[in-house]
Motif scaffolding. Structure first.
Motif, PDB file in Angstrom:
ATOM      1  N   LYS A  41     -17.672  -1.666   5.043  1.00  0.00           N
ATOM      2  CA  LYS A  41     -18.943  -0.961   5.138  1.00  0.00           C
ATOM      3  C   LYS A  41     -18.957   0.224   4.176  1.00  0.00           C
ATOM      4  O   LYS A  41     -17.920   0.811   3.894  1.00  0.00           O
ATOM      5  N   GLU A  42     -20.168   0.523   3.706  1.00  0.00           N
ATOM      6  CA  GLU A  42     -20.277   1.589   2.722  1.00  0.00           C
ATOM      7  C   GLU A  42     -19.921   2.958   3.309  1.00  0.00           C
ATOM      8  O   GLU A  42     -19.625   3.889   2.550  1.00  0.00           O
ATOM      9  N   GLU A 101     -13.037   8.722  -2.242  1.00  0.00           N
ATOM     10  CA  GLU A 101     -14.321   9.412  -2.191  1.00  0.00           C
ATOM     11  C   GLU A 101     -15.275   8.587  -1.345  1.00  0.00           C
ATOM     12  O   GLU A 101     -15.086   7.372  -1.188  1.00  0.00           O
ATOM     13  N   PRO A 102     -16.329   9.223  -0.787  1.00  0.00           N
ATOM     14  CA  PRO A 102     -17.327   8.457  -0.029  1.00  0.00           C
ATOM     15  C   PRO A 102     -17.999   7.410  -0.916  1.00  0.00           C
ATOM     16  O   PRO A 102     -18.261   7.642  -2.099  1.00  0.00           O
ATOM     17  N   LEU A 103     -18.269   6.255  -0.323  1.00  0.00           N
ATOM     18  CA  LEU A 103     -18.878   5.153  -1.060  1.00  0.00           C
ATOM     19  C   LEU A 103     -20.371   5.070  -0.743  1.00  0.00           C
ATOM     20  O   LEU A 103     -20.809   5.479   0.336  1.00  0.00           O
ATOM     21  N   ASP A 104     -21.110   4.529  -1.683  1.00  0.00           N
ATOM     22  CA  ASP A 104     -22.564   4.380  -1.500  1.00  0.00           C
ATOM     23  C   ASP A 104     -22.977   3.037  -2.098  1.00  0.00           C
ATOM     24  O   ASP A 104     -22.921   2.856  -3.324  1.00  0.00           O
ATOM     25  N   ARG A 105     -23.368   2.105  -1.250  1.00  0.00           N
ATOM     26  CA  ARG A 105     -23.748   0.782  -1.742  1.00  0.00           C
ATOM     27  C   ARG A 105     -24.968   0.831  -2.646  1.00  0.00           C
ATOM     28  O   ARG A 105     -25.115   0.001  -3.557  1.00  0.00           O
ATOM     29  N   GLU A 106     -25.874   1.789  -2.383  1.00  0.00           N
ATOM     30  CA  GLU A 106     -27.091   1.853  -3.195  1.00  0.00           C
ATOM     31  C   GLU A 106     -26.787   2.280  -4.629  1.00  0.00           C
ATOM     32  O   GLU A 106     -27.536   1.956  -5.542  1.00  0.00           O
ATOM     33  N   LEU A 163     -20.666  -3.426   2.403  1.00  0.00           N
ATOM     34  CA  LEU A 163     -21.704  -3.850   3.334  1.00  0.00           C
ATOM     35  C   LEU A 163     -22.679  -2.704   3.572  1.00  0.00           C
ATOM     36  O   LEU A 163     -22.280  -1.536   3.654  1.00  0.00           O
ATOM     37  N   ASP A 164     -23.946  -3.055   3.681  1.00  0.00           N
ATOM     38  CA  ASP A 164     -24.991  -2.035   3.797  1.00  0.00           C
ATOM     39  C   ASP A 164     -25.048  -1.477   5.216  1.00  0.00           C
ATOM     40  O   ASP A 164     -24.868  -2.190   6.199  1.00  0.00           O
ATOM     41  N   VAL A 165     -25.330  -0.173   5.293  1.00  0.00           N
ATOM     42  CA  VAL A 165     -25.684   0.494   6.550  1.00  0.00           C
ATOM     43  C   VAL A 165     -27.015   1.196   6.308  1.00  0.00           C
ATOM     44  O   VAL A 165     -27.364   1.536   5.177  1.00  0.00           O
ATOM     45  N   ASN A 166     -27.729   1.406   7.397  1.00  0.00           N
ATOM     46  CA  ASN A 166     -29.067   1.989   7.275  1.00  0.00           C
ATOM     47  C   ASN A 166     -28.953   3.505   7.102  1.00  0.00           C
ATOM     48  O   ASN A 166     -29.116   4.286   8.050  1.00  0.00           O
ATOM     49  N   ASP A 167     -28.729   3.924   5.870  1.00  0.00           N
ATOM     50  CA  ASP A 167     -28.523   5.344   5.586  1.00  0.00           C
ATOM     51  C   ASP A 167     -29.562   5.903   4.617  1.00  0.00           C
ATOM     52  O   ASP A 167     -29.388   7.013   4.099  1.00  0.00           O
ATOM     53  N   ASN A 168     -30.628   5.166   4.360  1.00  0.00           N
ATOM     54  CA  ASN A 168     -31.666   5.649   3.448  1.00  0.00           C
ATOM     55  C   ASN A 168     -33.025   5.522   4.128  1.00  0.00           C
ATOM     56  O   ASN A 168     -33.373   4.458   4.666  1.00  0.00           O
ATOM     57  N   VAL A 169     -33.776   6.595   4.109  1.00  0.00           N
ATOM     58  CA  VAL A 169     -35.126   6.571   4.679  1.00  0.00           C
ATOM     59  C   VAL A 169     -36.067   5.982   3.636  1.00  0.00           C
ATOM     60  O   VAL A 169     -35.828   6.088   2.427  1.00  0.00           O
ATOM     61  N   PRO A 170     -37.140   5.336   4.067  1.00  0.00           N
ATOM     62  CA  PRO A 170     -38.129   4.841   3.097  1.00  0.00           C
ATOM     63  C   PRO A 170     -38.707   5.996   2.273  1.00  0.00           C
ATOM     64  O   PRO A 170     -38.893   7.104   2.792  1.00  0.00           O
ATOM     65  N   PRO A 194     -33.904   1.561  -0.531  1.00  0.00           N
ATOM     66  CA  PRO A 194     -32.807   0.928  -1.299  1.00  0.00           C
ATOM     67  C   PRO A 194     -31.814   0.168  -0.438  1.00  0.00           C
ATOM     68  O   PRO A 194     -30.894  -0.451  -0.982  1.00  0.00           O
ATOM     69  N   ASP A 195     -31.951   0.200   0.892  1.00  0.00           N
ATOM     70  CA  ASP A 195     -31.031  -0.556   1.736  1.00  0.00           C
ATOM     71  C   ASP A 195     -31.291  -2.053   1.595  1.00  0.00           C
ATOM     72  O   ASP A 195     -32.179  -2.485   0.855  1.00  0.00           O
ATOM     73  N   LEU A 196     -30.522  -2.841   2.350  1.00  0.00           N
ATOM     74  CA  LEU A 196     -30.613  -4.294   2.247  1.00  0.00           C
ATOM     75  C   LEU A 196     -31.072  -4.897   3.578  1.00  0.00           C
ATOM     76  O   LEU A 196     -30.960  -4.286   4.643  1.00  0.00           O
ATOM     77  N   HIS A 197     -31.570  -6.118   3.477  1.00  0.00           N
ATOM     78  CA  HIS A 197     -31.885  -6.970   4.623  1.00  0.00           C
ATOM     79  C   HIS A 197     -32.796  -6.240   5.609  1.00  0.00           C
ATOM     80  O   HIS A 197     -33.802  -5.667   5.202  1.00  0.00           O
TER      81      HIS A 197
END
Length: 804
Positions: free
Chosen positions: A356-357, A407-412, A442-449, A478-481
């Protein structure tokens, strides 16, 4: 003097030959060729003993036998002169002596004289060669003294003016020998003085010059190109007699060891070379290295190991392909050098992918082990990864390393990482190996529209069709699914007890905004609400944006004429004295338009005017004034039709008909009610008072609107205005103006115009009521103070409320 035909002349001579004296002597002259036309050769009359005075009577003429007429006789002087230019080379081709034979014929009596004219040659032609370029191919093996025939030059002149000799340009290898033919012509042979060497000079360029004997002498030239043909007289030679080559062990099979270069100064097949091993080259060497027979390249043929064999000796022969082939030799020594020929090895174990990201920092992604079969520094290794990756290597034990998240990862930002782990030994040169780990996030819901804009302003034309599309308001995530799937909502907000969802609708899937009703600019100017975009993650994230709907005005309201007031479809009747002065205000047409400022600009025009010279109409304020005083010819009844037209596109209009009747006496003064009128002649004062009144009424309207929006309006019955209030209003002069509010209440402004003053009454009308405007008509019969003297404004509603 009449000319006789030649044939008749010869016939006469034959018939009279017995009686004619013929001179047996021949007169001889010599002249050079190319004499100018008109030049005198000799005095023929004197030489022949003929009297010049009798030439004309005896009809002397000159005939040239078998040639064109080049000369003629001057019958006045007896001179023989040149009639046409004489070219000896044209007249006597290939003749050494050139004669021109002529006959001089006289009549009365007939006599014939023979004249022989010798044409002498001058040097007017230069020698020239039949070919400008002479090509010769001579082998470099040709012996000195060899002769080569050359093309001779020709000169059409004769004697001393013909070719005298030849000259050859300076050359160390060639000379010429001049030969004389039986006819006296001269030609040259090329003599080889010195043997040729193609390797020194392959082409010889010579110039052969032919010179005649004239004064001044003339000459002509030809180019001689001698190409030297090669013979196999040079043996191949290598650049060096011996070569020493350092070659590392384990050189790749097919790799180039050395490219031998032998050269042969000959050309063609005499310089084409073949390379081969000599008998002194061992079988082991020939098995390990290959020799290209055409270009001399020596390449690795088998795997070379320093521990097996360290030095290779070979002898190479270069042989040309000439008829009598020649050879050259060189020696080659190949020294094998030891090298770091064992690559380090890397092994990756326990890889965790995908992750997970939001994986925690210092989480172990993989375990890596390294090894190298070499010893010493060649067996010591260093391991590293790219510095710009958010990962790090940490040694856990000998030759074992852990791959950690640093370092922290960011899938976006980057959905996938290719982590290349490189291991390098410390040999010279160092060897390395690498392995790549592909880490998927893997994406997590960490971005607001996110909406592209923070505020949307959407213009909507009034009278729109219900369900019409207004705009598309979309956000991006920018999240997925499911974390990316957005749903759109209108945040509920009530305006005047009306929910926004009853006015507008948004497609929850694509953000398309629609209008659910038809808007009227005169009632609703704009709407302000929020739209929310919510993703489908767990937990869901959302954001909103402000939408401002602006209703755009259309010209959908016809101007309404409120002054002068008239019943529906009726005419307005006014009475004025015939003694009215020029410029007197007769009537004022006032129209209102509930559209926007641009569409509500009213202009006034006459549609019909009984007398165009009698009345004028101000197109901006609607004032009708007299342009002159009435005369006895003017009709007592005047009919004016005024059109009020707005500024819309297309323009809308309304008309009013004013019927004016003129009387002889002035209007009776209204005395029962003590009214005071101010007579204003200054137009500026009217404008100032009018602007002040409009501003005051606008301020009152805004205050009432604010109060009505802040609290719910309570129905109340308006008290009828008293006569005293009406009368008191008549004492103040208020400029013509009209104020209509589209808010909770309509306000109608009543104007009752008198001749010298204005009466203003304003009454509120409940929402939804229709309004009727009535005015006091001007009349000379107004003599009492009654209720009819006051203007009334009535409003009738659909509810049970009473009229005011």
């Amino acid at each position: 003097m009449e000319a006789q035909p030649t044939m008749n002349c010869f016939a006469t001579l034959l018939l009279l030959s017995a009686f004619v004296y013929t001179a047996s002597a021949v007169t001889h002259y010599s002249i050079p060729e190319e004499m100018e036309v008109g030049s005198v050769v000799a005095n023929l009359a004197a030489d022949l003993g003929i009297d010049v005075q009798t030439l004309g009577k005896r009809k002397i003429r000159l005939d040239i036998l078998a040639n064109k007429k080049y000369l003629d006789v001057n019958k006045d002087t007896g001179d023989l002169f040149i009639l046409e230019r004489i070219d000896r080379e044209y007249l006597c081709i290939s003749k050494t002596v050139c004669y021109l034979k002529m006959e001089v014929i006289l009549e009365n009596p007939v006599r014939i004289f023979n004249i022989e004219l010798e044409i002498l040659d001058i040097n007017d032609n230069a020698p020239h060669f039949r070919r400008d370029t002479i090509n010769l191919d001579i082998s470099e093996s040709t012996a000195a003294g060899e002769r080569f025939s050359l093309s001779n030059a020709v000169d059409p002149d004769i004697g001393s003016n013909s070719i005298k000799g030849y000259h050859l340009s300076d050359s160390a290898n060639f000379d010429i020998e001049i030969q004389t033919g039986r006819d006296g012509s001269k030609f040259a042979d090329l003599i080889l003085k010195k043997s040729l060497d193609r390797e020194e000079q392959a082409i010889h360029n010579l110039i052969l010059t032919a010179v005649d004997g004239g004064v001044p002498a003339r000459s002509g030239t030809a180019s001689i190109i001698v190409r030297v043909l090669d013979t196999n007289d040079n043996a191949p030679q290598f650049d060096k007699d011996s070569y020493t080559i350092n070659l590392t062990e384990n050189a790749p099979i097919g790799s180039l060891v050395v490219k031998l270069n032998a050269s042969d100064k000959d050309e063609g097949t005499n310089s084409d070379l073949l390379y081969s091993y000599s008998l002194y080259t061992s079988e082991k060497t020939q098995q390990t290295f290959s020799l290209n027979p055409n270009n001399g390249e020596i390449r690795v043929k088998e795997l070379i190991n320093y521990e097996d064999f360290r030095i290779y000796d070979m002898e190479i022969i270069a042989t040309d392909k000439g008829a009598n082939s020649l050879t050259g030799k060189c020696k080659v020594k190949i020294l094998i050098t030891d090298m770091n020929d064992n690559h380090p090895e890397i092994s990756i174990r326990s890889v965790t992918s995908p992750v997970k990201e939001d994986v925690a920092v210092n989480t172990v992604i993989a375990v890596v082990s390294v090894s190298d079969k070499d010893s010493g520094e060649n067996g010591q290794v260093d391991i590293h990864i790219s510095a710009d990756l958010p990962f790090a290597l940490k040694e856990s034990s000998d030759n074992y390393y852990e791959l950690l998240v640093s370092e922290p990862l960011d899938r976006e930002k980057l959905p996938e990482y290719d982590i290349t782990i490189t291991v390098t030994d410390r040999g010279n040169p160092p060897l390395s190996d690498n392995e790549t780990i592909t880490l998927e996030l893997l994406d997590v819901n960490d971005n607001v529209p996110q909406f592209p804009q923070t505020f949307y302003t959407i213009p909507v034309m009034e009278n729109n069709a219900p369900g019409a599309s207004l705009s598309s308001i979309t956000a991006v995530d920018p999240d997925l699914h499911e974390n990316q799937y957005l749903v759109y909502f209108i945040i509920e907000k009530e305006i005047a007890n009306t929910s926004m969802s009853m006015l507008f609708s948004i497609n929850p899937e694509n953000g398309n905004l629609y209008a659910l009703k038809t808007f009227d600019y005169e009632i609703e100017k704009d709407f302000l609400f929020h739209i929310e975009a919510r993703d489908s993650g767990v937990p869901p994230l959302s954001s909103n944006v402000t939408v401002h709907i602006i209703i755009m005005d259309q010209n959908d309201n016809t101007p309404l004429i409120v002054s002068p007031w008239r019943a529906q479809g009726s005419e307005v009747k006014e009475t004025i004295p015939r003694s009215t002065d020029k410029g007197t205000l007769i009537a004022k047409v006032i129209a209102i338009d509930s559209d926007s400022v641009h569409n509500s600009r009213i202009t006034y025009q006459f549609l019909q005017n009984t007398d165009a010279t009698l009345f004028s109409l101000d197109q901006y304020n609607g004032e009708i004034r007299t342009m002159r005083m009435f005369s006895y010819r003017d009709s007592r009844d005047q009919r004016l039709v005024v059109i009020a037209k707005d500024n819309g596109e297309p323009a809308l209009s309304a008309t009013v008909t004013i019927k004016l009747s003129t009387v002889e006496t002035a209007l009776k003064t209204y005395t029962e009610v003590p009214l005071e009128y101010d007579i204003f002649s200054d137009l500026n004062l009217y404008l100032v008072i009018g602007l002040g009144s409009v501003s005051f009424l606008l301020l009152i309207t805004i205050l009432v609107t604010i109060v009505l929006k802040c609290q719910k309006a309570k129905p109340s019955k308006a008290a009828p205005p008293s006569r005293n209030s009406v009368i008191s209003e008549r004492n103040s002069t208020i400029a013509d103006s009209t104020l209509v509010s589209n808010d909770a209440y309509w306000y109608s402004l009543f104007l009752a115009e008198t001749r010298k003053g204005k009466l203003v009454v304003r009454q509120p009308v409940p929402k939804g009521a229709r309004y009727i405007v009535s005015s006091i008509p001007r009349s000379t019969g107004l003599t009492e103070t009654s209720d009819s003297a006051a203007s009334t404004l009535q409003a009738s509603t659909t509810t049970s409320s009473s009229s005011t």
